[in-house]
Design a protein around this motif. Structure first.
Motif, PDB file in Angstrom:
ATOM      1  N   ALA A 292      86.682   9.906  95.173  1.00  0.00           N
ATOM      2  CA  ALA A 292      87.450  10.817  94.315  1.00  0.00           C
ATOM      3  C   ALA A 292      86.823  12.206  94.254  1.00  0.00           C
ATOM      4  O   ALA A 292      87.535  13.199  94.168  1.00  0.00           O
ATOM      5  N   LEU A 293      85.488  12.271  94.304  1.00  0.00           N
ATOM      6  CA  LEU A 293      84.820  13.571  94.200  1.00  0.00           C
ATOM      7  C   LEU A 293      85.284  14.506  95.306  1.00  0.00           C
ATOM      8  O   LEU A 293      85.697  15.640  95.060  1.00  0.00           O
ATOM      9  N   ILE A 294      85.228  14.014  96.566  1.00  0.00           N
ATOM     10  CA  ILE A 294      85.590  14.869  97.683  1.00  0.00           C
ATOM     11  C   ILE A 294      87.088  15.152  97.674  1.00  0.00           C
ATOM     12  O   ILE A 294      87.515  16.277  97.937  1.00  0.00           O
ATOM     13  N   TRP A 295      87.882  14.144  97.320  1.00  0.00           N
ATOM     14  CA  TRP A 295      89.326  14.395  97.254  1.00  0.00           C
ATOM     15  C   TRP A 295      89.625  15.470  96.220  1.00  0.00           C
ATOM     16  O   TRP A 295      90.458  16.346  96.438  1.00  0.00           O
ATOM     17  N   THR A 296      88.931  15.402  95.084  1.00  0.00           N
ATOM     18  CA  THR A 296      89.158  16.415  94.045  1.00  0.00           C
ATOM     19  C   THR A 296      88.849  17.797  94.581  1.00  0.00           C
ATOM     20  O   THR A 296      89.621  18.739  94.401  1.00  0.00           O
ATOM     21  N   VAL A 297      87.702  17.904  95.264  1.00  0.00           N
ATOM     22  CA  VAL A 297      87.279  19.192  95.794  1.00  0.00           C
ATOM     23  C   VAL A 297      88.314  19.722  96.789  1.00  0.00           C
ATOM     24  O   VAL A 297      88.726  20.888  96.733  1.00  0.00           O
ATOM     25  N   VAL A 298      88.753  18.851  97.690  1.00  0.00           N
ATOM     26  CA  VAL A 298      89.701  19.267  98.726  1.00  0.00           C
ATOM     27  C   VAL A 298      91.042  19.632  98.105  1.00  0.00           C
ATOM     28  O   VAL A 298      91.643  20.666  98.417  1.00  0.00           O
ATOM     29  N   LEU A 299      91.520  18.785  97.176  1.00  0.00           N
ATOM     30  CA  LEU A 299      92.846  19.017  96.604  1.00  0.00           C
ATOM     31  C   LEU A 299      92.851  20.235  95.695  1.00  0.00           C
ATOM     32  O   LEU A 299      93.868  20.941  95.611  1.00  0.00           O
ATOM     33  N   ALA A 300      91.714  20.493  95.021  1.00  0.00           N
ATOM     34  CA  ALA A 300      91.672  21.656  94.131  1.00  0.00           C
ATOM     35  C   ALA A 300      91.853  22.938  94.929  1.00  0.00           C
ATOM     36  O   ALA A 300      92.381  23.927  94.430  1.00  0.00           O
ATOM     37  N   ARG A 301      91.440  22.931  96.217  1.00  0.00           N
ATOM     38  CA  ARG A 301      91.653  24.104  97.066  1.00  0.00           C
ATOM     39  C   ARG A 301      93.131  24.341  97.329  1.00  0.00           C
ATOM     40  O   ARG A 301      93.579  25.468  97.444  1.00  0.00           O
ATOM     41  N   PRO A 305      93.218  24.306  90.046  1.00  0.00           N
ATOM     42  CA  PRO A 305      92.803  23.367  89.005  1.00  0.00           C
ATOM     43  C   PRO A 305      93.971  22.949  88.123  1.00  0.00           C
ATOM     44  O   PRO A 305      94.932  23.702  87.972  1.00  0.00           O
ATOM     45  N   GLY A 306      93.867  21.754  87.573  1.00  0.00           N
ATOM     46  CA  GLY A 306      94.922  21.290  86.678  1.00  0.00           C
ATOM     47  C   GLY A 306      95.139  19.798  86.770  1.00  0.00           C
ATOM     48  O   GLY A 306      94.515  19.123  87.590  1.00  0.00           O
ATOM     49  N   ALA A 313      94.126  13.156  93.140  1.00  0.00           N
ATOM     50  CA  ALA A 313      92.831  12.633  93.591  1.00  0.00           C
ATOM     51  C   ALA A 313      92.711  11.151  93.244  1.00  0.00           C
ATOM     52  O   ALA A 313      92.272  10.338  94.062  1.00  0.00           O
ATOM     53  N   ILE A 314      93.116  10.800  92.021  1.00  0.00           N
ATOM     54  CA  ILE A 314      93.079   9.385  91.623  1.00  0.00           C
ATOM     55  C   ILE A 314      94.038   8.589  92.497  1.00  0.00           C
ATOM     56  O   ILE A 314      93.715   7.495  92.972  1.00  0.00           O
ATOM     57  N   LEU A 315      95.223   9.166  92.733  1.00  0.00           N
ATOM     58  CA  LEU A 315      96.238   8.464  93.529  1.00  0.00           C
ATOM     59  C   LEU A 315      95.701   8.124  94.916  1.00  0.00           C
ATOM     60  O   LEU A 315      95.813   6.983  95.372  1.00  0.00           O
ATOM     61  N   ILE A 316      95.107   9.109  95.570  1.00  0.00           N
ATOM     62  CA  ILE A 316      94.671   8.867  96.948  1.00  0.00           C
ATOM     63  C   ILE A 316      93.558   7.833  97.002  1.00  0.00           C
ATOM     64  O   ILE A 316      93.599   6.889  97.778  1.00  0.00           O
ATOM     65  N   THR A 317      92.544   7.999  96.123  1.00  0.00           N
ATOM     66  CA  THR A 317      91.418   7.045  96.154  1.00  0.00           C
ATOM     67  C   THR A 317      91.905   5.635  95.851  1.00  0.00           C
ATOM     68  O   THR A 317      91.517   4.673  96.523  1.00  0.00           O
ATOM     69  N   THR A 386      87.490  19.448  88.168  1.00  0.00           N
ATOM     70  CA  THR A 386      88.585  20.252  88.694  1.00  0.00           C
ATOM     71  C   THR A 386      89.176  21.168  87.630  1.00  0.00           C
ATOM     72  O   THR A 386      89.885  22.115  87.949  1.00  0.00           O
ATOM     73  N   GLY A 387      88.899  20.917  86.366  1.00  0.00           N
ATOM     74  CA  GLY A 387      89.405  21.815  85.349  1.00  0.00           C
ATOM     75  C   GLY A 387      90.736  21.388  84.807  1.00  0.00           C
ATOM     76  O   GLY A 387      91.776  21.948  85.139  1.00  0.00           O
ATOM     77  N   GLY A 388      90.734  20.388  83.972  1.00  0.00           N
ATOM     78  CA  GLY A 388      91.963  19.960  83.325  1.00  0.00           C
ATOM     79  C   GLY A 388      91.653  18.885  82.318  1.00  0.00           C
ATOM     80  O   GLY A 388      90.700  18.136  82.487  1.00  0.00           O
TER      81      GLY A 388
END
Lengths: 438, 290
Positions: A292-301, A305-306, A313-317, A386-388
């Protein structure tokens, strides 16, 4: 039984005992050696020195108490009263706390006979029982005091700054301002800020008393002032908790919906093609392994944030996790039920719907509901990255390093939120599956 | 006879009717539940989309951009990659160490909490609710909360993360452990009690051998989870691989090769420990079934 047999059994038993003894002593010894290594690898001795016990003290006292600042600007003589010294906690013009009196000479009664007098000409007198009268005058940038050279440790004085800490409160005097901090227990202004007309009104007065604000009925006015409380931001907090739960809900349910069809592809029974099966399984392993950490980082790009980023991120992991467990459940379905459904002439899709799904549903639901609860916790953590949601509010409050009462408030809310989700998922599981243990 | 026939026919008709009504009701309820679920999902998605900084549809085609950039830069500097991986290896060791220590401490704590909170085993049966609430609260507090507060007091580094994860692990394992312990056979415990064994001896010799395979299996599962948690806590300043990742990311382009090296390390570590522990767990649970 011959003597030889007994001898052999005895040696065997002794060997077994020796092995057990080795294990019983060896394992703790191994752990002890590992902990010793960790003790130095993590630099625990250095940590003990670096640990800031003052921070710990501020934190623990700030969690359950608040202070009211009385500040005199030594440049223009203006005096302000504010809770925690914040603008949003300031007393309205012309109002001041009841423990302050006087007009020319402002007398601040800190309690316990400790009295501070703010005199004209930037003079300050502090009357401390058992110590005597401390007088100080700010002239330009220097402070003149009557303090002796030999000071107790609770007074810190130089010609630029004087700080006095008494059990009743704190006084600091610099060239630019004189500040008096008076400490009180409890969370300040939790219900209404000082600019609200309902501040200081009791519950009975608001519910049954005379109308306080001529424009609004008591209840709607009080609810609105509470909801828009600038100090505690109840509205934002409620939204943040909603966002966090939303992240967990969207992520978990979305993952379950995507993982279910994919799980059929990963189960040997339903997908005879090895290549397809292996590809799906590796996909599951991949999204799970990336974490989830890396997915969050990638998706936040991509999404900024939100809450949506957190949910995705939760969905993918969890698609990976669910895919793995769902396909295991699908491997273990009973053929009889599928055969029965097939014998009625059901098409493949109907076979899955009526022959397979009812069998795996309890396992699936139990898993999904368990993850709903655990993902509420993950959503808090992801929110901090991610900021939310409430995770962000918590990290912000911690980073200011002074609003510890807010930190405590958020922590309590988070614990209540997670316990509620725990209870809810258990209740839903009981309702949907029947048994409590699933 | 005819009267009986009509009665039978009538009762069959009744049964049929009530069955169909039941099915109809069930369908209605399932349909309603599905409708509520769909409404929740759609409106939830819309709210999340609205409150996000960037929208879903605008962002969707950008998903590949960041990994793409990282990969291209890493590919251009692929010669440096082995060097970077060995450079970040100590950080990886730290992350794994945090997970390992906190799992061990957490497992011991969870073991004690679970034994004290299980009916039939507890040393002080009156205090069972207390120990259960304690483990509930430990389980409910997210690691990041404890870690951030401890970082304020202790400063950054691995110890705050270790304490935070250990506390959460103790709560989480206490629940799973006590579920297993509830099903443990009490006869050995009673037998030991009859010989005058103390509570500690009864637990060590009567209960632990029964539950050990399950406990080890849960602890290994927790270790997998804790590796991920320790990486995440690094991201908020607790040291280890997560901390290096944040630094590399904050730098942006130019240090994407470092980010890529960290991604690779983290990914392979997680997959490696997942595989090892799942193989060992399978052996434990299968061994028990035989």
């Amino acid at each position: 039984m011959t003597f030889l047999d007994i001898q052999a059994t005895k040696t065997q038993a002794e060997g077994l005992f020796r092995r057990k003894r080795m294990f019983a002593f060896g394992l703790p010894a191994l752990v002890a050696v590992y902990f010793t290594y960790i003790f130095f690898a993590f630099d625990v001795p250095g940590l003990v020195q670096r640990a800031n016990m003052d921070n710990a003290r501020t934190l623990t006292s700030d969690i359950w108490s608040h202070k009211v600042h009385v500040t005199r600007n030594n440049r223009n003589g203006e005096i302000t009263y504010a809770v925690e010294g914040e603008r949003k906690g300031a007393y309205p013009e012309g109002e001041r706390p009841s423990w302050v009196s006087g007009t020319d000479v402002i007398t601040v009664n800190l309690g316990g006979d400790t009295i501070v007098r703010l005199l004209p000409d930037n003079r300050t007198e502090v009357d401390i029982p058992g110590f005597g009268l401390v007088a100080a005058q700010a002239e330009g940038r220097t402070i003149a005091t009557n303090l002796p050279a030999d000071l107790p440790e609770w007074i810190n004085a130089s010609n630029r700054r004087v700080a006095i800490t008494t059990p009743e409160g704190r006084i600091t005097i610099t060239g630019s301002r004189t500040e008096v901090f008076n400490y009180f227990g409890g969370w300040e202004l939790f219900w209404f800020t000082l600019d609200s007309r309902y501040h200081g009104a009791g519950l009975g007065q608001i519910l049954f008393g005379a109308q306080i604000d001529p424009d609004r009925s008591n209840i709607s006015g009080a609810v609105s002032d509470f909801w828009n409380n600038k100090m505690w931001r109840h509205k934002d907090v409620a939204w943040a908790i909603g966002e966090t739960i939303l992240m967990a809900f969207l992520g978990t349910m979305g993952a379950a919906m995507i993982a279910l069809p994919l799980a059929f592809l990963a189960a040997k029974r339903f997908t005879p093609i090895l290549l397809l099966r292996a590809a799906t399984r590796r996909l599951f392993d991949f999204v799970r392994g990336v974490d989830a950490l890396i997915w969050t980082v990638v998706l936040a790009r991509a999404f900024g944030p939100g809450p949506l980023t957190g949910a995705l991120a939760i969905l993918i992991t969890d698609t990976g996790t669910f895919g793995k467990t769902f396909s295991e459940a699908l491997e273990n379905v009973d053929d009889k039920q599928i055969e029965g459904v097939t014998s009625t002439g059901a098409k493949p899709l109907q076979r899955y719907r009526f022959g397979v799904i009812p069998q795996v549903m309890p396992v699936l639901l139990a898993q999904v509901l368990y993850f709903l609860e655990s993902n509420t916790r993950s959503a808090t953590i992801i929110g901090a990255i991610t900021g939310g949601g409430i995770g962000l509010m918590l990290t912000q409050a911690i980073q200011t390093q002074k609003d510890w009462e807010e930190v405590a408030y958020y922590i309590i809310l988070i614990i209540i939120m997670i316990m509620l989700m725990d209870w809810l998922s258990g209740w839903l599981r009981g309702k949907l599956i029947g048994t409590k243990d699933g | 006879m005819t009267a009986l026939d009509t009665e039978v026919a009538q009762s069959v008709g009744d049964i049929r009717e009530s069955y169909l009504a039941q099915v109809g009701r069930r369908r209605l309820y399932s349909g309603l539940a599905l409708l509520i679920f769909v409404v929740l999902m759609v409106s939830g998605f819309n709210i999340a989309d609205e409150r996000n900084a960037g929208g879903f549809w605008e962002g969707l085609h950008q998903i590949g951009d960041y990994p793409g950039e990282v990969l291209t830069e890493a590919w251009q500097k692929r010669a440096d990659l082995p060097g970077l991986i060995s450079e970040f290896f100590p950080a990886l060791v730290e992350t794994v160490n945090i997970a390992a220590v906190s799992t061990i401490i957490g497992a011991v704590g969870g073991l004690i909490l679970s034994l004290l909170g299980t009916r039939g085993l507890a040393k002080w049966p009156r205090l069972i609710p207390l120990f259960r609430r304690v483990s509930d609260i430990l389980r409910a507090v997210p690691e990041i909360v404890i870690a951030l507060v401890l970082i304020f007091i202790l400063g950054g580094g691995p110890v705050p993360a270790m304490i935070a994860i250990a506390l959460h692990t103790a709560g989480a394992l206490a629940k799973m452990f006590s579920e297993v312990a509830e099903n443990a056979d009490l006869k050995p415990v009673q037998g030991l009690a009859s010989t005058g064994a103390t509570w500690t001896q009864r637990m060590m010799l009567g209960v632990l051998p029964q539950v050990a395979p399950n406990y080890v299996s849960y602890t290994l599962l927790r270790f997998e989870i804790n590796i991920r948690a320790s990486a995440i806590l690094g991201f908020v300043g607790a040291g280890g691989l997560g901390y290096e990742l944040r630094n590399a990311m904050a730098w942006g382009p130019g240090r994407f090769d470092e980010a890529a090296a960290i991604f690779i390390l983290l990914f392979s570590t997680i997959v490696f420990f997942d595989q090892v522990s799942s193989r060992y767990r399978n052996r434990l649970t299968e061994g028990q079934a035989q």
